[in-house]
Scaffold this active site. Structure first.
Site, short mmCIF file in Angstrom:
data_model
loop_
_atom_site.label_atom_id
_atom_site.label_comp_id
_atom_site.label_asym_id
_atom_site.label_seq_id
_atom_site.Cartn_x
_atom_site.Cartn_y
_atom_site.Cartn_z
N HIS A 84 39.63 38.87 40.85
CA HIS A 84 40.73 38.66 41.80
C HIS A 84 40.28 38.88 43.25
O HIS A 84 40.88 38.33 44.17
CB HIS A 84 41.90 39.57 41.46
CG HIS A 84 42.73 39.07 40.32
ND1 HIS A 84 44.07 39.32 40.19
CD2 HIS A 84 42.40 38.32 39.24
CE1 HIS A 84 44.53 38.74 39.09
NE2 HIS A 84 43.53 38.15 38.49
N HIS A 125 38.27 37.53 28.49
CA HIS A 125 39.46 37.93 27.74
C HIS A 125 39.12 38.31 26.30
O HIS A 125 40.00 38.42 25.46
CB HIS A 125 40.52 36.83 27.77
CG HIS A 125 41.20 36.70 29.10
ND1 HIS A 125 42.11 35.71 29.39
CD2 HIS A 125 41.09 37.45 30.24
CE1 HIS A 125 42.53 35.85 30.64
NE2 HIS A 125 41.93 36.89 31.18
N ARG A 163 38.36 42.44 36.12
CA ARG A 163 39.45 41.64 36.68
C ARG A 163 39.59 41.87 38.19
O ARG A 163 39.89 40.94 38.94
CB ARG A 163 40.75 41.98 35.96
CG ARG A 163 41.94 41.11 36.37
CD ARG A 163 43.08 41.27 35.38
NE ARG A 163 44.23 40.45 35.74
CZ ARG A 163 45.40 40.94 36.12
NH1 ARG A 163 45.58 42.25 36.18
NH2 ARG A 163 46.39 40.13 36.43
N PRO A 185 44.16 32.05 39.84
CA PRO A 185 44.75 31.30 38.72
C PRO A 185 45.80 32.13 37.98
O PRO A 185 45.63 33.34 37.78
CB PRO A 185 43.55 31.02 37.81
CG PRO A 185 42.35 31.10 38.73
CD PRO A 185 42.70 32.15 39.74
N ASN A 229 48.90 40.33 41.40
CA ASN A 229 48.32 41.68 41.37
C ASN A 229 49.33 42.79 41.22
O ASN A 229 49.03 43.84 40.62
CB ASN A 229 47.52 41.92 42.65
CG ASN A 229 46.32 41.01 42.79
OD1 ASN A 229 45.73 40.60 41.80
ND2 ASN A 229 45.97 40.66 44.02
#
Length: 318
Positions: free
Chosen positions: A57, A184, A53, A154, A85
């Site tokens: 990001h 995920h 992740r 997103p 975040n």
């Protein structure tokens, strides 16, 4: 002519990334990274998902340049404090441990941006997913972009059309969107990111109608209506620490945890539906697409050549 030149320059920067970038200067870098992650997994089974992740990001905000790792200081407003975040991204201490181990072996050679890319691949492989040759040669930014993090990453409660637009803005298509959402298949999410689906979806006073009712009951136990919002649920309720294609089968059973997960299948007429169904029935197809999409994402606007720097501490510019 100007347009052609800029297009060529963009792709030249991507072409400078290659899988053998450190073959003579830090040949064991991948093994070093994997070793630190294996150690971290002993006490934190979700760390692999947290690390992938961070790479995601990072890449969505001014490219894959490790800008997400910079702490606040006099001139830098950290991306860590952006809404997507703050109190959410994690794994920064493990990145520090990786950087220390890499620096001990190859001082001043490997960028923090490349450490994030290598960590993402190692995390997937260690969870039973595919492996691939990570393209390397990125350098680290000297700036962060907190405003960009707030606008470009997103969000789990956005519409599919908004999320598709954010992927398109960084050169990623619908297949990339569905394949990368498949990450995920492991990891956790905080109740505050999906509790609106459990109690008051879109102001209706009712749960999201696309939620499986048994699954809804399970999630309400984890996330009571007046809870803190920081309890966590597995993104994949079936094989929660394994990288496989069950995420897509879960969507077919109305067991997507986030709104942004379930709407890949439940948005009427969406081009994502056929891709979800393919990946659910064919894990090899998912793995192949996931690898290509990770490479595509890793190619977003890297700093190469003499641009940027190789940070000695991932949290601070040199």
């Amino acid at each position: 002519m100007l347009l052609v030149t800029s297009f060529v320059l963009l792709h030249r920067s991507e072409a400078q990334l290659n899988s053998t970038f450190y073959s003579s200067t830090c040949p064991n870098v991948s093994n070093i990274v994997q070793g630190v992650i294996q150690q971290a997994l002993q006490s934190d089974p979700r760390i692999g998902a947290s690390l992938i992740r961070l790479h995601f990001h990072d890449c969505f905000v001014q490219g894959c340049d490790a800008s997400i790792l910079l702490d606040n200081n006099g001139t830098i407003l950290s991306e860590k404090d952006a809404a997507p975040n703050t109190n959410s991204t994690r794994g920064f201490n493990v990145v520090d441990n990786i950087k220390t181990a890499v620096e001990n072996s190859c001082p001043g050679v490997v960028s923090c941006a490349d450490i994030l890319a290598i960590s993402a691949e190692a995390s997937v492989t260690l969870a039973g997913g595919p492996s691939w040759d990570v393209l390397l040669g990125r350098r680290d930014s000297r700036t962060a972009n907190q405003a960009g993090a707030n606008s470009s990453i997103p969000a789990p409660f956005e519409s599919l059309s908004n999320i598709t637009a954010k992927f398109s803005a960084v050169g990623l298509n619908t297949t990339d969107l569905v394949a990368l959402s498949g990450a995920h298949t492991f990891g956790r999410a905080q109740c505050r990111l999906f509790s609106n689906r459990l109690y008051n979806f879109s102001g209706t006073g009712n749960p999201d109608p696309t939620l499986n009712t048994t699954y809804l009951g399970n999630l309400r136990q984890i996330c009571p209506q007046n809870g803190s919002g920081f309890a966590v649920a597995n993104l994949d309720p079936t094989t929660f620490d394994t990288f496989d294609n069950n995420y897509f089968s879960n969507l077919q059973n109305n067991q997507g945890l986030l709104q942004s997960d379930q709407e890949l299948l439940s948005t009427s007429g969406a081009p994502t539906i056929s891709i979800v169904n393919l990946f659910s029935s064919n894990q090899s197809a998912f793995f192949a697409s996931f690898v290509q999409s990770m490479i595509n994402m890793g190619n977003i606007s890297p700093l190469t050549g003499s641009n940027g720097e190789i940070r000695s501490n991932c949290r601070n510019v040199n």
